[in-house]
Write a protein that holds these residues in place. Structure first.
Motif: not given
Ligand code: ADP
Ligand code: MG
Length: 189
Positions: A123-133
């Protein structure tokens, strides 16, 4: 290669006749790389052997051809690395590593159920990437089953919320290509 693909496969090498549940036009559209430019998510879902990894590699190559950085990792490796980094106090560094490529391909999510801690790290990774990559996830489990895959319906909902927001979901049905080849050559019935 830098992307760490598990095998060499191309979209040209994909036989659409063997996979009638797939719309060739949709794959050709994805091959333009526009979805990567937009930072969209792509989910390739379906049973084993129907070509999910083949298509993920083929689309990854197309993304590279269009100038995007791509990293391919199996879900098992990704979660082992994040879990270890967490234990070693190096989670930020690892999250940064996996957040960096414009397209991250996570293969075979759901083959093994995740520990609660692993679900939170994902979840942390998906949030980190969200709307960026962009993220491309392949899974043998339908999204309705992700609650049990993540062992935590709250984490699964939060992950799906972000993944499905700007997303393309392709569900492949039908028989395993590997078994089909064996059947053709008379190895099995
Ligand atoms: P999955 O990831 O869905 O389990 P794979 O992508 O690994 O399946 O496919 C299994 C094998 O069959 C791979 O070698 C792949 O290249 C091949 N394959 C699957 N579907 C097709 C297809 N429609 N045309 C050509 N090769 C295919
Ligand atoms: Mg696969």
């Amino acid at each position: 290669s830098i992307a760490k693909f598990p095998f060499v496969r191309t979209l040209e090498g994909f036989e659409y006749d063997a996979q009638p549940s797939l719309d060739p036009k949709q794959i050709r559209d994805l091959a333009t790389g526009r979805w990567v430019a937009n930072g969209d998510a792509l989910l390739l879902l379906g049973p084993p052997g129907v070509g999910k990894t083949h298509l993920a590699v083929g689309l990854g190559r197309e993304a590279i051809r269009h100038g995007y950085s791509v990293l391919f990792v199996s879900a098992a490796t990704l979660l082992t690395m994040l879990t270890k980094a967490h234990a070693d106090g190096r989670l930020e560094e690892r999250l940064g590593h996996f957040a960096k490529p414009k397209l991250l391909i996570v293969d075979e999510l759901g083959y093994l159920p995740l520990e609660t801690n692993a679900a939170h790290l994902f979840f942390m990774l998906v949030s980190r990437r969200y709307e960026r990559g962009s993220i491309l996830v392949t899974s043998n489990r339908n999204v309705s089953e992700w609650g049990s895959v993540f062992g935590d319906p709250v984490a699964a909902t939060a992950i799906l919320d972000r993944l499905l927001h700007h997303s393309h979901v392709i569900t492949i049905r039908g028989d395993s290509y590997r078994l089909r080849e064996k059947r053709r050559s008379g190895l099995i019935k």
